[in-house]
Design an enzyme around this catalytic site. Structure first.
Site, PDB file in Angstrom:
ATOM      1  N   CYS A 102      14.965 -25.269 -10.699  1.00  0.00           N
ATOM      2  CA  CYS A 102      15.005 -25.991 -11.978  1.00  0.00           C
ATOM      3  C   CYS A 102      13.622 -25.903 -12.618  1.00  0.00           C
ATOM      4  O   CYS A 102      12.623 -26.231 -11.978  1.00  0.00           O
ATOM      5  CB  CYS A 102      15.391 -27.452 -11.739  1.00  0.00           C
ATOM      6  SG  CYS A 102      15.227 -28.430 -13.250  1.00  0.00           S
ATOM      7  N   ASP A 148      15.546 -10.405  -0.538  1.00  0.00           N
ATOM      8  CA  ASP A 148      16.832 -10.437   0.180  1.00  0.00           C
ATOM      9  C   ASP A 148      16.698 -11.337   1.410  1.00  0.00           C
ATOM     10  O   ASP A 148      15.601 -11.786   1.750  1.00  0.00           O
ATOM     11  CB  ASP A 148      17.273  -9.004   0.567  1.00  0.00           C
ATOM     12  CG  ASP A 148      16.293  -8.325   1.537  1.00  0.00           C
ATOM     13  OD1 ASP A 148      15.978  -8.918   2.582  1.00  0.00           O
ATOM     14  OD2 ASP A 148      15.845  -7.193   1.247  1.00  0.00           O
ATOM     15  N   CYS A 174      21.737 -27.650 -13.148  1.00  0.00           N
ATOM     16  CA  CYS A 174      21.139 -28.107 -11.893  1.00  0.00           C
ATOM     17  C   CYS A 174      21.661 -29.508 -11.594  1.00  0.00           C
ATOM     18  O   CYS A 174      22.113 -30.212 -12.494  1.00  0.00           O
ATOM     19  CB  CYS A 174      19.616 -28.128 -12.009  1.00  0.00           C
ATOM     20  SG  CYS A 174      19.041 -29.029 -13.433  1.00  0.00           S
ATOM     21  N   THR A 188       6.020  -0.872   2.623  1.00  0.00           N
ATOM     22  CA  THR A 188       5.471  -1.357   1.347  1.00  0.00           C
ATOM     23  C   THR A 188       4.433  -0.362   0.833  1.00  0.00           C
ATOM     24  O   THR A 188       3.674   0.219   1.618  1.00  0.00           O
ATOM     25  CB  THR A 188       4.896  -2.790   1.473  1.00  0.00           C
ATOM     26  OG1 THR A 188       4.279  -3.145   0.234  1.00  0.00           O
ATOM     27  CG2 THR A 188       3.903  -2.954   2.608  1.00  0.00           C
ATOM     28  N   ALA A 215      11.573   2.759   8.675  1.00  0.00           N
ATOM     29  CA  ALA A 215      11.430   1.430   9.278  1.00  0.00           C
ATOM     30  C   ALA A 215      12.225   1.326  10.584  1.00  0.00           C
ATOM     31  O   ALA A 215      11.700   0.824  11.585  1.00  0.00           O
ATOM     32  CB  ALA A 215      11.896   0.372   8.284  1.00  0.00           C
ATOM     33  N   HIS A 226       7.557 -13.654  -2.492  1.00  0.00           N
ATOM     34  CA  HIS A 226       8.024 -13.374  -3.858  1.00  0.00           C
ATOM     35  C   HIS A 226       9.336 -14.079  -4.179  1.00  0.00           C
ATOM     36  O   HIS A 226      10.035 -13.692  -5.111  1.00  0.00           O
ATOM     37  CB  HIS A 226       8.168 -11.858  -4.077  1.00  0.00           C
ATOM     38  CG  HIS A 226       6.847 -11.146  -4.130  1.00  0.00           C
ATOM     39  ND1 HIS A 226       6.708  -9.782  -4.024  1.00  0.00           N
ATOM     40  CD2 HIS A 226       5.581 -11.632  -4.276  1.00  0.00           C
ATOM     41  CE1 HIS A 226       5.425  -9.457  -4.106  1.00  0.00           C
ATOM     42  NE2 HIS A 226       4.724 -10.562  -4.245  1.00  0.00           N
TER      43      HIS A 226
HETATM   44  P1  OAD Z   1       7.749  -0.256  -3.398  1.00  0.00           P
HETATM   45  O1  OAD Z   1       8.979   0.248  -4.056  1.00  0.00           O
HETATM   46  O2  OAD Z   1       6.502  -0.281  -4.198  1.00  0.00           O
HETATM   47  O3  OAD Z   1       7.448   0.604  -2.095  1.00  0.00           O
HETATM   48  C1  OAD Z   1       8.453   0.870  -1.163  1.00  0.00           C
HETATM   49  C2  OAD Z   1       7.831   1.592   0.010  1.00  0.00           C
HETATM   50  O4  OAD Z   1       8.847   1.800   0.975  1.00  0.00           O
HETATM   51  C3  OAD Z   1       7.227   2.946  -0.318  1.00  0.00           C
HETATM   52  O5  OAD Z   1       5.909   3.024   0.193  1.00  0.00           O
HETATM   53  C4  OAD Z   1       8.145   3.940   0.420  1.00  0.00           C
HETATM   54  O6  OAD Z   1       7.444   5.064   0.930  1.00  0.00           O
HETATM   55  C5  OAD Z   1       8.649   3.075   1.554  1.00  0.00           C
HETATM   56  N1  OAD Z   1       9.923   3.523   2.129  1.00  0.00           N
HETATM   57  C6  OAD Z   1      10.943   4.212   1.560  1.00  0.00           C
HETATM   58  N2  OAD Z   1      11.942   4.392   2.430  1.00  0.00           N
HETATM   59  C7  OAD Z   1      11.564   3.806   3.584  1.00  0.00           C
HETATM   60  C8  OAD Z   1      12.168   3.644   4.864  1.00  0.00           C
HETATM   61  N3  OAD Z   1      13.406   4.104   5.138  1.00  0.00           N
HETATM   62  N4  OAD Z   1      11.484   2.965   5.811  1.00  0.00           N
HETATM   63  C9  OAD Z   1      10.240   2.481   5.557  1.00  0.00           C
HETATM   64  N5  OAD Z   1       9.623   2.598   4.374  1.00  0.00           N
HETATM   65  C10 OAD Z   1      10.261   3.251   3.401  1.00  0.00           C
HETATM   66  O7  OAD Z   1       8.112  -1.700  -2.798  1.00  0.00           O
HETATM   67  P2  OAD Z   1       7.135  -2.873  -2.347  1.00  0.00           P
HETATM   68  O8  OAD Z   1       5.876  -2.338  -1.774  1.00  0.00           O
HETATM   69  O9  OAD Z   1       7.935  -3.816  -1.544  1.00  0.00           O
HETATM   70  O10 OAD Z   1       7.609  -7.621  -6.622  1.00  0.00           O
HETATM   71  O11 OAD Z   1       6.806  -3.546  -3.745  1.00  0.00           O
HETATM   72  C11 OAD Z   1       6.009  -4.714  -3.790  1.00  0.00           C
HETATM   73  C12 OAD Z   1       6.469  -5.603  -4.907  1.00  0.00           C
HETATM   74  O12 OAD Z   1       6.487  -4.860  -6.127  1.00  0.00           O
HETATM   75  C13 OAD Z   1       7.896  -6.118  -4.774  1.00  0.00           C
HETATM   76  O13 OAD Z   1       7.997  -7.270  -3.982  1.00  0.00           O
HETATM   77  C14 OAD Z   1       8.274  -6.413  -6.195  1.00  0.00           C
HETATM   78  C15 OAD Z   1       7.713  -5.172  -6.836  1.00  0.00           C
HETATM   79  O14 OAD Z   1       7.422  -5.231  -8.175  1.00  0.00           O
HETATM   80  C16 OAD Z   1       8.232  -8.463  -7.463  1.00  0.00           C
HETATM   81  O15 OAD Z   1       9.329  -8.249  -7.951  1.00  0.00           O
HETATM   82  C17 OAD Z   1       7.438  -9.699  -7.751  1.00  0.00           C
END
Ligand code: OAD
Length: 246
Positions: free
Chosen positions: A128, A105, A147, A188, A231, A120
């Site tokens: 393209c 986003d 494109c 994350t 957050a 990512h």
């Molecule tokens: P995840 O869905 O794996 O983890 C989200 C994290 O956010 C979890 O640890 C939650 O505890 C936390 N969380 C939930 N609510 C929250 C809040 N209000 N404030 C802070 N934290 C909160 O997402 P990512 O770690 O971003 O990749 O995932 C990594 C990658 O896996 C993504 O970029 C995506 C995905 O597959 C691709 O699509 C290439």
């Protein structure tokens, strides 16, 4: 009480690196991937987020990202206090602030941050597959989209890094991790590499490593301190301390 000074002790802070994940955008109304009812509970990763999926069923892949692009561009989704405070921290000029985000986003940018590295990819860009040229893309993307470089239908894909592909900006990211004295991981799960390893790289380079997450993460033990809050709560506290507001 100077909360950060108590935490970081003798660390002098000038260069800040933020690693953000889906959790930072949750309070803006976007789903995470792995929480209950997250995106990967309702979709098979390999059917919507891999090069093979795009080859086998481009319509399904286009539609998955079209839905997410439409939601991002709707009035419901706006940057939250965590994005905005990080923008203010950078704008203050008191620190160098770099944001490495796994998010596709544009909420960090809408919140005022300028130094943002989308490892990512980005939902509002298309690429393209023949020339590699990247375009800003705000409409739905389909097999009929053309494109400007080759004017051929079907050459455009979302500019998203899919499973099995190499993340963007890795050289710049490595330098940012080596240079930072404060590393803050926000929202994350620590399950996806190479991002899950950034804390180790920052730590080896001497940074103080903080994590903000309301739930336990996969690599929590690698951080010096975890703020187990959302957050917005965590970032407000940290930024106000860094800017000496509280
Ligand atoms: P995840 O869905 O794996 O983890 C989200 C994290 O956010 C979890 O640890 C939650 O505890 C936390 N969380 C939930 N609510 C929250 C809040 N209000 N404030 C802070 N934290 C909160 O997402 P990512 O770690 O971003 O990749 O995932 C990594 C990658 O896996 C993504 O970029 C995506 C995905 O597959 C691709 O699509 C290439």
């Amino acid at each position: 009480m100077d909360f950060l000074k108590e935490l970081t002790g003798s660390h002098s802070i000038k260069n800040i690196c933020v690693l953000s994940g889906a959790g930072i955008s949750k309070e803006s109304g976007l789903k995470t991937f792995r929480d209950q009812n997250g995106l990967w509970e309702n979709h098979d990763i390999y059917e919507v987020a891999s090069p093979l999926a795009f080859k086998n069923n481009p319509t399904l892949v286009y539609e998955f990202y079209n839905q997410r692009r439409r939601q991002l561009l709707s009035d419901e989704v706006t940057p939250n206090a965590a994005h905005i405070k990080l923008g203010e921290l950078e704008a203050s000029g008191e620190y160098t602030v770099n944001i490495i985000t796994q998010n596709v986003d544009n909420l960090h940018e809408s919140g005022g941050s300028k130094n943002v590295y989308h490892m990512h990819g980005e939902l509002l860009k298309a690429r393209c597959i023949k020339t590699g040229r990247v375009y800003q893309w705000l409409d739905d993307l389909t097999g009929e989209s053309r494109c400007e470089c080759c004017h051929t239908k079907g050459n455009l894909r979302p500019d998203i890094v899919w499973f099995g592909e190499v993340p963007h900006h890795l050289d710049e990211i490595q330098q940012i991790l080596l240079d930072c004295d404060l590393f803050i991981s926000i929202g994350t799960s620590g399950l996806v590499y190479p991002a899950a390893n950034f804390v180790t790289m920052a730590k080896s380079a001497g940074a103080y490593c903080l994590e903000i997450n309301p739930h336990p993460t996969n690599n929590a033990q690698l951080f010096d301190y975890t703020i187990d809050k959302t957050a917005t709560e965590g970032v407000i506290k940290i930024v106000e301390n860094l800017l000496h507001i509280s």
